[in-house]
Scaffold this motif. Structure first.
Motif, short mmCIF file in Angstrom:
data_model
loop_
_atom_site.label_atom_id
_atom_site.label_comp_id
_atom_site.label_asym_id
_atom_site.label_seq_id
_atom_site.Cartn_x
_atom_site.Cartn_y
_atom_site.Cartn_z
N ALA A 50 -5.20 -0.58 -5.83
CA ALA A 50 -4.19 -1.08 -4.59
C ALA A 50 -5.27 -2.08 -3.79
O ALA A 50 -4.79 -3.21 -3.46
CB ALA A 50 -3.80 -0.04 -3.85
N VAL A 51 -6.51 -1.40 -3.27
CA VAL A 51 -7.30 -2.16 -2.37
C VAL A 51 -7.82 -3.56 -3.11
O VAL A 51 -7.67 -4.62 -2.64
CB VAL A 51 -8.31 -1.42 -1.90
N LEU A 52 -8.26 -3.40 -4.48
CA LEU A 52 -8.64 -4.40 -5.11
C LEU A 52 -7.65 -5.60 -5.30
O LEU A 52 -7.87 -6.74 -5.19
CB LEU A 52 -9.25 -4.07 -6.34
N MET A 77 0.74 -1.19 0.05
CA MET A 77 -0.19 -0.16 -0.07
C MET A 77 0.96 1.20 -0.02
O MET A 77 0.81 2.28 -0.64
CB MET A 77 -0.99 -0.17 1.21
N VAL A 78 2.06 1.17 0.73
CA VAL A 78 2.86 2.33 1.05
C VAL A 78 3.48 2.94 -0.36
O VAL A 78 3.16 3.83 -0.98
CB VAL A 78 3.96 2.22 2.00
N ILE A 79 3.73 1.62 -1.09
CA ILE A 79 4.61 2.17 -2.45
C ILE A 79 3.58 2.48 -3.63
O ILE A 79 4.00 3.27 -4.14
CB ILE A 79 5.43 1.00 -2.90
N THR A 80 2.69 1.84 -3.50
CA THR A 80 1.66 2.06 -4.46
C THR A 80 0.94 3.55 -4.38
O THR A 80 0.78 4.50 -5.42
CB THR A 80 0.50 0.94 -4.53
N GLU A 134 -7.24 4.84 -17.97
CA GLU A 134 -5.96 4.47 -17.91
C GLU A 134 -5.53 5.14 -16.37
O GLU A 134 -5.50 6.45 -16.45
CB GLU A 134 -5.24 4.92 -18.84
N VAL A 135 -5.30 4.32 -15.64
CA VAL A 135 -4.93 4.83 -14.10
C VAL A 135 -3.36 5.31 -14.19
O VAL A 135 -2.40 4.95 -14.79
CB VAL A 135 -4.76 3.54 -13.21
N VAL A 136 -3.58 6.59 -13.51
CA VAL A 136 -2.08 7.18 -13.42
C VAL A 136 -1.59 7.60 -14.89
O VAL A 136 -1.16 6.74 -15.45
CB VAL A 136 -1.04 6.76 -12.78
N LEU A 162 -6.08 10.79 -6.03
CA LEU A 162 -5.72 9.60 -5.54
C LEU A 162 -6.46 8.42 -5.97
O LEU A 162 -6.13 7.21 -5.91
CB LEU A 162 -5.16 9.66 -4.25
N ARG A 163 -7.96 8.31 -6.05
CA ARG A 163 -9.05 7.44 -5.90
C ARG A 163 -8.78 6.31 -6.81
O ARG A 163 -8.69 5.18 -6.42
CB ARG A 163 -10.31 7.90 -6.00
N PRO A 164 -8.42 6.69 -8.02
CA PRO A 164 -8.23 5.56 -8.99
C PRO A 164 -6.96 4.58 -8.43
O PRO A 164 -7.12 3.24 -8.49
CB PRO A 164 -7.85 6.17 -10.20
N VAL A 165 -6.02 5.09 -8.10
CA VAL A 165 -4.80 4.28 -7.37
C VAL A 165 -5.25 3.62 -6.18
O VAL A 165 -5.01 2.39 -5.97
CB VAL A 165 -3.59 5.19 -6.94
N VAL A 166 -6.28 4.46 -5.34
CA VAL A 166 -6.71 3.46 -4.29
C VAL A 166 -7.39 2.29 -4.58
O VAL A 166 -7.46 1.10 -3.98
CB VAL A 166 -7.60 4.61 -3.49
#
Lengths: 273, 293
Positions: free
Chosen positions: B218-220, B173-176, B291-293, B211-215
């Protein structure tokens, strides 16, 4: 500014406390690997072992550790090679020709997400039928289930980022499609190729479930070896710690080399990092 | 690159062919076979015959108290494990999202738990959790608490597994999230500051929405992985004491490879496959949308 300094100091203290918590288990593992039996089965625990010799490392490697590392190395190397060669071919085709469309590409990715326990069950029966249980090829092939889709997606991402004009120029110069791929595109994505290969290697080296079920007595990867030592009647903690450290060092080195691509690899290319 | 010329089409075809052949032979065909098995009763340990029983195995799943228990344990890992990883990971990512000397070294050190094999993680924590001789109980005693039977008490052991999982996967989670934070341009923060927003307003109004798309990604990814948890259970408790800390994957393993009930084990694995397919669909849909980020 004074208040800000206070905040900064607090942040640093917080970060260092968390870092200490993150690293303490490693330190304990390293210390354990040097302890004699009387030093780890004792209360209060001994923190600093009396001697720092490699006795338990040698003993641990004799107890199947060396054989485990050899097996893991053979399996991880071949499966990586397989994933890299076929994976980058498919990735190039997907990236440049969009063969099969987007759904086909996502089908490949979805194979990567299957629960291992679900795929290992039929594979176990399949390899039993072929009399391939307990062989290198069974594990090499099984790991491609994870590594191939991964390599395809990673390499597709790298090819997508490469401007097509370079290959078009090569085509005009009379280079065939194959030549444009081998002599122009591939050398340009070399760093990505190395990163992908290291990821495949790390996954295969660390994997446990497939190795446990498909290996038995002739093929015992290092993870299965370590788990076996724990399941033993008398637990030799120093030897187990020693083998686990030897098995982790190459992985840690690779992770440091990979740092730039880490996020990308861990999220299957969804976050570019 | 425009339409495919005929010669190019053949190259494109031969380039993907090996991957398709390998994936079909080791994933699709075996999966079809195991779907058939999930409709049969087949206990290979006893040399039993394969008998077609229809959906019987699937019905059995939900009346099997042991399966329900393993489902609960896996749910706990998702809720408490991944939940804590996210909160802790986000805080750490926010703390590390500034430039200071030695930053990249510190980030690398934080990542170590995730890079090593889960088997090694299991080893390390097995020593730490040791009831009599482990350093964790020693520390508790030093601070005046009584020793906890981390792995031998059925109401504690599922949480001991979760704690080790948190230690292992918070770095992910930290790195993503850190990568997501760094993709947010600095001038957005400054613009918000100039407009008079305080720290919390900057976070909730500017940072988090971006940040939401990355969250989500990462969570999924973590949810999918945590749902398959096996290694830590096998290394720390073997599902014990009794069956207290079994995860679905671990119970599935025992059913197939200790009790050799291939039919029932196949049904169990199909249940997990269905859940993963559902989660993966959400993941892929959010990926395709942008496309995320």
């Amino acid at each position: 500014m004074r208040q800000r300094d206070g905040v900064t100091v607090m942040i640093f203290v917080g970060v260092f406390v968390l870092l200490a918590i993150a690293l303490a288990p490693f330190v304990w593992n390293v210390l354990t690997s040097f302890k004699d039996k009387g030093e780890y089965f004792t209360y209060p625990p001994v923190f600093i072992p009396s001697s720092f010799d490699l006795e338990h490392y040698i003993q641990g490697l004799r107890l199947g550790g060396a054989k485990g590392i050899k097996d893991s190395f053979i399996i991880a190397s071949f499966t990586t090679l397989l994933a890299i060669v076929f994976g980058s071919l498919a990735a190039y085709s997907l990236s440049r020709f969009r063969i099969g469309g987007e759904n086909f590409a996502f089908w490949i990715l979805s194979v990567r997400m299957m629960p291992p326990i679900a795929s290992v069950l039929p594979l176990f029966l399949f390899f039993r039928f072929l009399r391939w249980l307990d062989t290198y090829q069974a594990l090499i092939l099984t790991y491609s289930l994870v590594n191939l889709p991964f390599a395809v997606w990673m390499m597709k991402g790298f090819f997508d980022e490469l401007p097509v004009e370079l290959e078009e120029a090569a085509l005009i110069d009379g280079c065939g499609r194959l030549g444009a791929f081998l002599r122009v595109a591939l050398p340009l994505v070399a760093p990505g190729l190395v990163a992908t290969a290291l990821f495949c290697f790390m996954f295969s080296w660390n994997e446990f479930l497939f190795a446990l079920i498909l290996g038995r007595s002739r093929v015992i990867p290092v993870t299965v070896n370590i788990a076996g030592l724990i399941g033993g009647h008398e637990i030799l903690w120093a030897e187990i710690s020693a083998v686990s450290i030897v098995a982790s060092v190459p992985i840690i080195v690779m992770a440091i080399i990979l740092q730039r691509y880490l996020v990308r690899g861990l999220t299957l290319g969804a976050v570019k990092g | 690159m425009g339409g495919l010329r005929r010669r190019d089409w053949w190259i494109a075809f031969f380039f993907v062919l090996p991957v398709v052949v390998i994936l079909l032979s080791i994933s699709i065909f075996p999966m079809i076979y195991s779907f058939y098995l999930s409709l049969c009763k087949w206990d290979i340990g006893m040399g039993g015959q394969r008998v077609f029983i229809g959906v019987g195995n699937y019905l059995r799943l939900f009346s099997d108290a042991r399966f329900v228990n393993s489902l609960k344990n896996t749910g706990r890992v998702l809720l408490f494990g991944v939940g804590t990883q996210f909160l802790l990971g986000l805080s750490l990512a926010l703390l590390l999202n500034r430039s200071f000397r030695g930053r990249s070294l510190i980030v690398t050190l934080f990542l170590l738990p995730m890079m090593i094999s889960p088997v090694v993680v299991g080893c390390i924590w097995r020593i730490i959790y040791h009831y009599q001789y482990g350093p964790l109980n020693y520390l508790l005693n030093r601070f005046g608490f009584r020793s906890v039977n981390w792995l031998g008490n059925g109401s504690v052991s599922p949480y001991s597994i979760i704690l080790a999982d948190i230690w292992e996967w918070t770095p992910f989670m930290v790195i993503t999230l850190l990568a997501g934070l760094q993709a947010i341009p600095d001038d957005l923060y400054e613009a918000a500051r100039v407009d008079g927003a305080n720290r919390w307003q900057v976070f909730s109004g500017v940072v988090f929405p971006l940040l939401r798309p990355v969250v989500i990604v990462a969570v999924l990814i973590r949810v999918m992985d945590a749902f398959k948890i096996f290694d830590l259970v096998a290394l720390l408790t073997m599902g014990g004491p009794g069956q207290a800390s079994e995860s679905i994957a671990f119970y599935n393993y025992l059913t197939g490879f200790k009790y050799f009930s291939m039919g029932y084990a196949s049904a169990m694995s199909y249940f997990q496959l269905a859940v993963i397919v559902a989660i993966a669909n959400v993941f892929l849909r959010s990926w395709r949308r942008r496309e995320v980020v």
